[in-house]
Every structure is written in structure tokens, then in C-alpha cells.
Design a protein around this motif. Structure first.
Motif, short mmCIF file in Angstrom:
data_model
loop_
_atom_site.label_atom_id
_atom_site.label_comp_id
_atom_site.label_asym_id
_atom_site.label_seq_id
_atom_site.Cartn_x
_atom_site.Cartn_y
_atom_site.Cartn_z
N LEU A 170 66.83 42.63 37.40
CA LEU A 170 67.54 41.61 38.17
C LEU A 170 66.83 40.27 38.10
CD1 LEU A 170 69.96 41.15 40.05
CD2 LEU A 170 68.48 41.72 41.97
N VAL A 171 65.51 40.28 38.10
CA VAL A 171 64.75 39.03 37.96
C VAL A 171 64.92 38.47 36.56
CG1 VAL A 171 62.42 38.05 37.98
CG2 VAL A 171 63.10 39.66 39.76
N GLU A 172 65.00 39.37 35.56
CA GLU A 172 65.15 38.91 34.17
C GLU A 172 66.46 38.18 33.95
OE1 GLU A 172 62.56 42.42 31.90
OE2 GLU A 172 64.76 42.48 31.98
N THR A 173 67.50 38.50 34.72
CA THR A 173 68.80 37.83 34.55
C THR A 173 68.81 36.42 35.10
OG1 THR A 173 69.56 38.78 36.66
CG2 THR A 173 70.02 40.03 34.65
N GLY A 174 67.74 36.02 35.84
CA GLY A 174 67.70 34.68 36.41
C GLY A 174 68.59 34.51 37.62
N HIS B 128 62.34 31.92 46.71
CA HIS B 128 62.03 32.48 48.03
C HIS B 128 62.03 34.01 47.98
CE1 HIS B 128 62.25 33.37 52.30
NE2 HIS B 128 63.39 34.00 52.10
N HIS B 129 63.04 34.59 47.40
CA HIS B 129 63.15 36.05 47.38
C HIS B 129 62.10 36.67 46.45
CE1 HIS B 129 67.20 34.66 48.67
NE2 HIS B 129 67.08 35.68 49.51
N ILE B 130 61.72 35.94 45.41
CA ILE B 130 60.66 36.46 44.53
C ILE B 130 59.33 36.51 45.27
CG2 ILE B 130 59.32 35.94 42.46
CD1 ILE B 130 61.84 34.90 41.17
N LEU C 296 56.43 42.76 49.36
CA LEU C 296 56.84 44.16 49.39
C LEU C 296 56.05 44.99 48.38
CD1 LEU C 296 60.72 43.68 49.66
CD2 LEU C 296 59.10 44.18 51.49
N LEU C 297 55.79 44.40 47.22
CA LEU C 297 54.96 45.09 46.24
C LEU C 297 53.53 45.26 46.74
CD1 LEU C 297 56.17 43.38 42.94
CD2 LEU C 297 56.70 45.69 43.71
N ASN C 298 53.03 44.24 47.40
CA ASN C 298 51.67 44.32 47.93
C ASN C 298 51.54 45.39 49.01
OD1 ASN C 298 48.97 43.44 48.05
ND2 ASN C 298 49.42 42.15 49.81
N ASP C 299 52.59 45.52 49.84
CA ASP C 299 52.57 46.58 50.86
C ASP C 299 52.53 47.97 50.21
OD1 ASP C 299 52.68 44.65 52.80
OD2 ASP C 299 54.85 44.77 53.06
N GLU C 300 53.26 48.13 49.13
CA GLU C 300 53.24 49.41 48.43
C GLU C 300 51.89 49.65 47.75
OE1 GLU C 300 54.88 53.03 47.59
OE2 GLU C 300 55.74 51.41 48.80
N PHE D 243 56.41 38.70 38.61
CA PHE D 243 57.30 38.01 39.55
C PHE D 243 56.74 36.64 39.94
CE2 PHE D 243 59.13 42.26 41.29
CZ PHE D 243 59.86 42.39 40.11
N THR D 244 55.45 36.58 40.16
CA THR D 244 54.83 35.29 40.52
C THR D 244 54.95 34.29 39.38
OG1 THR D 244 53.27 36.45 41.96
CG2 THR D 244 52.73 34.20 41.37
N GLU D 245 54.73 34.76 38.15
CA GLU D 245 54.87 33.87 37.00
C GLU D 245 56.31 33.40 36.83
OE1 GLU D 245 52.66 32.50 35.07
OE2 GLU D 245 51.01 33.43 36.17
N ARG D 246 57.26 34.24 37.16
CA ARG D 246 58.66 33.83 37.06
C ARG D 246 58.97 32.75 38.11
NH1 ARG D 246 63.08 35.63 34.33
NH2 ARG D 246 61.41 36.03 32.82
N ALA D 247 58.43 32.89 39.34
CA ALA D 247 58.62 31.86 40.36
C ALA D 247 57.97 30.55 39.92
CB ALA D 247 58.03 32.32 41.69
#
Length: 672
Positions: A39-43, A48-50, A56-60, A81-85
Motif C-alpha cells: 500500500l505504501v509502494e502505490t503512493g 502523517h499515516h506513515i 505501530l511497528l515500534n510497538d511490535e 517507511f521513514t525513507e518514503r516519508a
């Protein structure tokens, strides 16, 4: 088939940030990592959501049930995800730069006539800056402690452009700021009259920069501080107001007008609760109230009114000094240092709870052993507690003074003075036991607890110093959010702007009562246009453009996300992570090598110094040998001279008896 691959069958018809963000969160909550990645790859996911998805990843990652292999994968996902943001932010920022370059080629008149949603006073809107500040994406990164996003060079340039008006601060920018600060008393009154004229419009754009607002704001506080200190020290009159009092009253009246305006602005923006929770605003009101009460009591007669007035005025002065510390955080050098001081103060307050128990234990035990049955007075209680407190700072009174107990008939040891007061002496039991009690207290309080407090201070300093850039971004964001909505007129010029402020408040109240602006521009539907409020309101009350979420900014984010779409290869991030680890290890090896070289240089320097000292010792030994040789030669010469003298003495001694015998013989002949 894996459940996460089913997400590829969903065809997203249009870019809906909220809907796609909720789907992204749902995939992460259900641990469909591959589907969230696709879903992130589709742009189709915004910044904000990233950033929230990284939390959420950090909690896991922090979950103890997560396996080691999954933790490695989640770390790679978080980095991706951070690099995409960051990539989306970079695309928006590059588009803003292209728009700026295009708009600078146009003339001033064309810029004014071409007033759209993307321009303000002829300048292009910085969509990247509005997304980070107005849409609070930067606040999301701070709340989630995403240091990778905050330390990125593009984010730094965006914030510098919002803060200083330029990406990099050079000497020309510094000189321009100095000129604007020095000339603000001349230029700002002109801007109250007209700011859309061609020469004044440029000054208005410069004075709108948050950094310049903070500097001029700080200048007003410093002027008030100097005048206040001068009044307290050299011009404090008990019989009436002085010239410095009138000057301070004018400045504080301007400060009160600014605080009232902040309350009105917070009410209009729906941020009244946030304003009340900010303790700097509480300090401002406490300062104004303390000064007002102090001046009112100063007008009363009697020493009680004057003493209370002086105490209130001094309290206001201390609050003013503390208030200035907040503005000193505007630089990257001072901001983290004041964060360290604030954290240390919190630790000290918590630590004093333990220290208070120990001090009370020692003080009561010490005084009860030495002076039992003392008089119950406030001065006596103060003396009892001060003994243990001042000992923390090295004030050890080994020789205790006698205690005066008035009209105490139950005293064990004491002498009565002329006023029927008993001079109480220390008991023998107290003199025997208190040295050991004092030694135990010194070991616990001075050695153990104070060193523990110093260790806590050291740990706080190291922690904040390592994350100084994160804390500076937090401070800078607070300043940007506060001073972006403020008008260009500083706190000490609010009385001059008071007519415009009153007119702007009346205009806003009238507009809200009629409800025309809300219906006309559809503000609550998220379709508000830029400059929806009149210029008078934006200049004298607050910048209403800050709270608007423009459609053009959302389109810029959509375009940046779509331009940055593409497949994310986690193996690349794994390679990058491996390279970073290798780089870190090489950096550690380099540091160790530098330390070894430094140690070797220090050893060489010490050896060189030792050799020089040995050479000096050898030279001194040679000199001593030369002196010894000279002394030996002189000794030999002296011995030779002594021998010659002895020879002469022997010859003379031998010659003297002959002369005597001759003389005796001659006398005998004469006698005969």
C-alpha cells in the motif's frame, strides 16, 4: 496463498489520504506486513499515516513475543517507511523551489495581480512547510521520536526556511537581521499605516519571520528588565512615582494588552485550554498581577504596606528573569542547555523529598540530644532545621552556641541573665553522642545522597546532549507554532497598535455573528481559501492563514506521494543497514586509532619532555662537575699557598729564638 497478497487485488480509484491511512493502520494492526508495504509502494499513504505507522511497528518491536527474525524485518520496514516519508517531503520541497524560481521571474505588479491559493502578497506558498507545521506532521515526528525523519537534511532546510526565511544562515542574513532589529522602532509604525506599498511590503515579509519576531520580542523583555532593575536599585521612591516608574508602567501596560489579545486569539482559534495549560502564560499573568499589586500597595502608608510592596515587586522581577529564559531557547546552542537545567530541577525537586526526611531526622535528633525542653517558637524551629540543611553545603558548627530559652523553668542546665532568660547549655549526653551522629549524617547525606544527585545530573546531561538535535527540533517547533500566528508588532509596541487591535476584534466578532465568512468560504468543509480574513485582522490580531488547510497543499502532498511511488526493496535497506553498521564499526575503529595516536603523541611528548629534563640534568651535572673541578683546583692552590705560608711561619719561628739568645747574650755581657 498468503493473506497479505490479497491486498494487491484492491484497485484504489482515487487518492483519499484518510481512507488509505485507515486501511494502512488496519493492515499493521492485523500484522499484514506485506500488504502494508504494498500500500505504501502505490503512493496512496500520506506522511502523517506513515509516521504513525512507524509507531505501530515500534510497538511490535518492543513486544517480548516478537521473534528475532521478525524484529529484523520490522526494523527494515520502519526504515523503509521513514525513507518514503522523507522522499515525499523532498518531492514537495523541490516542487516549491521550482515554483519559487518561476514566480521570481515575474514583476511585482504581476505577482500582486496573480493572487491565487498558491500566493500570498506575491510569494509562493511553501507547501512543505505548511505540511510540517500547519498540518502538524513535524509534531507527529516529535511525538513518535522519529529521529531519522527529524535529522534529515531536507526537513532541516524546510524548517530553516520557515524559521529564518532562508535555507542557510550566512553573514549577509545576520547583517540584515541586525539592521531590521535596530530599525524596528521606525519601520513598524510605518507598517501599521500601510504595508502593501512596494518598499514597505518587503520589510513586512521580513518582519513576518518567526525568528525575527522572537528577537524583537526578546529585546522588549530586556529593556523592561534593565529598567526594572534600575528602578529597584537606584530609583525606588517611597513618596511617589518616578520617571522610571512611568516608563515601566507604559511597558507593562503594553504587555497586558498583548496577554489579553492572546486570550482572545486562543478563544477564536478554539485553543483556550491549550493557552491555559501553558505555564509560561501563567507566569506572564502572575508577573502582571504581582507588579500591579505591588504598585497599589506602594501608594499606601505605613511600613507594612511598603515592605509588602517591595516583596511583590521583587517577586515580579524574579518572574521576569525566569520568563526571559524561555526566549533564550531560540538558538540551537542555548535551547538544549536550558532543557538540561529544567530536567535537573525536576530531579532535584523529587530528590528533595528523600533529603527532607534525612534532614528532619538529623536536625531533630541533634537538637534533642543537646538542648532538651527548648521553647516552642518559630525561630527555634527554624534554627533546628537550618542546622541539618546548611551542613549539606559544608557549614559544620563543631562548637555549638548556647540557646536562649525565655521563662523556661524546666531547663536542665543553664544560667539566668538580667531579663530572666535562661542561657541553656548543652547536655553532657549530647556532647558525647552528637559528634557520632554528625558523622553518620555526613556519610549518608553529604557523601551518599549528594553524590547520587550529581550522578543523576551527569546522566541527564549526557542523555540530553546525545539527543540535542531532537530537543532543538522540539523547541523550534514550539516557537514556530507560537510566533507564526503572532502579528509583526512586538510586545512593547502593543499600545501603538491598540486602535487596530480593537478594530480587528470588532470586525471578527461582527463576522462571526453574521456567519457570512463561514458559509461563503466553507471553512469547516476544508475548502478554505487563503486570505479568507481581512488584512486588518491578519495584521493586528493574528495570522488567520496559519489554521487553514488548503486544498492546494493537499494536492501537493498527493502529487509528491504519487511521484515518489515505486517498489521498496527491503534487501537494499538491509544492505544499507549493514553498511551503516560497517560504517559505525569503522568509525569506532577510527576513533580508537585516533585515541591510540593521541596516546602515542602524548607518550612521545612525555618522552620528549623527559629527555629534555634529562638533558637539563646532564647539563647541570656537567656544570656541577666543572664547578667541582674549579673547586679542586682552587683547593690545590689554597693548599700550595697554605704550605708556603707554613714554610714562612716555620722559618720565622726558627729565626726568633736565635734572636732571643743573641739578645740574652748581649744583655749578659752588659750586665757582667
Amino acid at each position: 496463498m498468503e493473506r497479505s497478497t490479497k491486498c494487491t487485488r484492491v484497485k484504489l480509484i482515487e487518492w483519499d489520504s484518510e481512507c488509505n491511512g485507515l486501511i494502512f493502520f488496519a493492515l499493521l494492526q492485523k500484522q499484514y506486513w506485506t500488504g502494508a508495504l504494498q500500500l505504501v509502494e502505490t503512493g496512496c499513504v500520506g506522511i502523517h499515516h506513515i509516521l504513525v505507522g512507524c509507531v505501530l511497528l515500534n510497538d511490535e518491536l518492543n513486544n517480548w513475543k516478537t521473534t528475532t527474525a521478525l524484529k529484523e524485518k520490522l526494523q527494515l520496514l520502519q526504515s523503509a517507511f521513514t525513507e518514503r516519508a522523507i522522499g515525499i517531503t523532498s518531492c514537495i520541497y523541490e516542487a516549491d523551489n521550482i515554483a519559487d524560481n518561476n514566480i521570481t521571474k515575474e514583476s511585482d505588479m504581476d505577482r500582486i495581480e496573480k493572487t491565487t491559493d498558491d500566493t500570498e502578497l506575491g510569494d509562493n506558498i511553501n507547501h512543505a512547510g505548511r505540511l510540517l507545521l500547519n498540518h502538524r506532521y513535524l509534531r507527529d515526528a516529535i511525538n513518535t521520536q522519529n529521529n531519522t525523519f527529524l535529522k534529515n537534511d531536507t526537513v532541516r532546510k524546510v524548517l530553516n526556511k520557515q524559521w529564518y526565511g532562508t535555507e542557510e544562515v550566512d553573514s549577509q542574513t545576520i547583517f540584515r537581521f541586525i539592521f531590521l532589529v535596530a530599525a524596528h522602532l521606525i519601520l513598524l509604525p510605518l507598517l501599521m499605516i500601510n504595508m502593501e506599498a512596494r518598499p514597505l511590503r518587503r520589510f513586512y515579509k521580513q518582519y513576518k519571520l518567526p525568528f525575527l519576531k522572537v528577537v524583537i520580542h526578546m529585546l522588549g523583555f530586556l529593556v523592561l528588565l534593565i529598567a526594572y532593575a534600575y528602578m529597584l536599585l537606584f530609583d525606588y521612591g517611597d513618596k511617589g512615582l518616578t520617571s522610571s516608574d512611568y516608563f515601566i508602567i507604559v511597558l507593562i501596560s503594553s504587555f497586558v494588552v498583548d496577554e489579553i489579545k492572546q486570550v482572545i486569539v486562543a478563544f477564536l482559534r478554539g485553543q483556550l485550554k491549550s493557552y491555559a495549560s501553558d505555564w509560561w502564560n501563567t507566569l506572564d499573568w502572575l508577573f502582571n498581577i504581582s507588579y500591579t499589586l505591588g504598585m497599589l500597595l506602594r501608594a499606601g502608608g505605613g511600613s507594612g504596606f511598603l515592605n509588602t510592596s517591595k516583596c511583590l515587586l521583587l517577586l515580579a522581577f524574579m518572574i521576569l528573569c525566569v520568563r526571559i529564559l524561555n526566549i533564550c531557547c531560540m538558538t540551537e546552542f542555548l535551547g538544549p542547555k536550558l532543557i538540561i537545567i529544567r530536567k535537573m530541577i525536576k530531579q532535584t525537586v523529587a530528590f528533595m523529598i528523600i533529603m527532607t526526611v534525612i534532614v528532619v531526622w538529623y536536625s531533630v535528633s541533634f537538637h534533642a540530644l543537646l538542648y532538651p525542653n527548648s521553647e516552642f517558637t518559630w525561630r527555634e524551629i527554624e534554627k533546628i532545621l537550618s542546622n541539618g540543611y546548611w551542613m549539606l553545603f559544608g557549614e559544620i558548627n563543631l562548637k555549638d552556641e548556647k540557646v536562649t530559652v525565655r521563662n523556661c523553668t524546666n531547663t536542665i542546665n543553664g544560667t539566668v541573665d538580667g531579663n530572666d532568660n535562661v542561657q541553656q547549655s548543652a547536655t553532657q549526653l549530647g556532647e558525647d553522642l552528637t559528634p557520632y551522629l554528625k558523622a553518620l549524617y555526613g556519610l549518608i547525606a553529604v557523601v551518599l545522597l549528594l553524590n547520587l544527585l550529581i550522578a543523576l545530573y551527569s546522566d541527564t546531561f549526557n542523555l540530553v546532549q546525545q539527543q540535542s538535535e531532537f530537543y532543538w527540533r522540539q523547541i523550534q517547533t514550539d516557537f514556530l507554532e507560537e510566533y507564526s500566528i503572532k502579528t509583526i508588532f512586538p510586545i512593547h509596541l502593543q499600545l501603538l497598535a491598540l486602535p487596530g487591535i480593537i478594530t480587528a476584534i470588532i470586525l471578527v466578532c461582527y463576522s462571526n455573528l453574521r456567519g457570512k465568512l463561514s458559509n461563503k468560504y466553507n471553512i469547516h468543509e476544508g475548502k478554505a481559501k487563503l486570505n479568507n480574513r481581512p488584512m486588518l485582522v491578519r495584521v493586528f490580531l493574528y495570522d488567520t492563514n496559519y489554521d487553514l488547510k488548503l486544498k492546494s497543499t493537499e494536492d501537493a502532498e498527493e502529487k509528491g506521494a504519487l511521484d515518489n511511488k515505486g517498489k521498496i526493496d527491503l534487501e537494499d535497506f538491509d544492505a544499507i543497514a549493514t553498511m551503516n553498521k560497517i560504517a559505525d564499526s569503522l568509525k569506532d575503529l577510527k576513533e580508537k586509532k585516533q585515541m591510540r595516536e593521541l596516546d602515542s603523541k602524548r607518550a612521545d611528548r612525555r618522552n620528549h619532555e623527559t629527555m629534555n629534563k634529562l638533558e637539563k640534568i646532564e647539563d647541570s651535572l656537567k656544570d656541577m662537575q666543572g664547578m667541582k673541578q674549579m673547586l679542586l683546583e682552587r683547593q690545590q692552590i689554597m693548599e700550595i699557598m697554605l704550605k708556603e705560608i707554613m714554610k714562612k711561619l716555620d722559618i720565622e719561628t726558627r729565626a726568633k729564638p736565635d734572636r732571643k739568645t743573641v739578645d740574652c747574650s748581649d744583655e749578659g755581657q752588659e750586665s757582667t
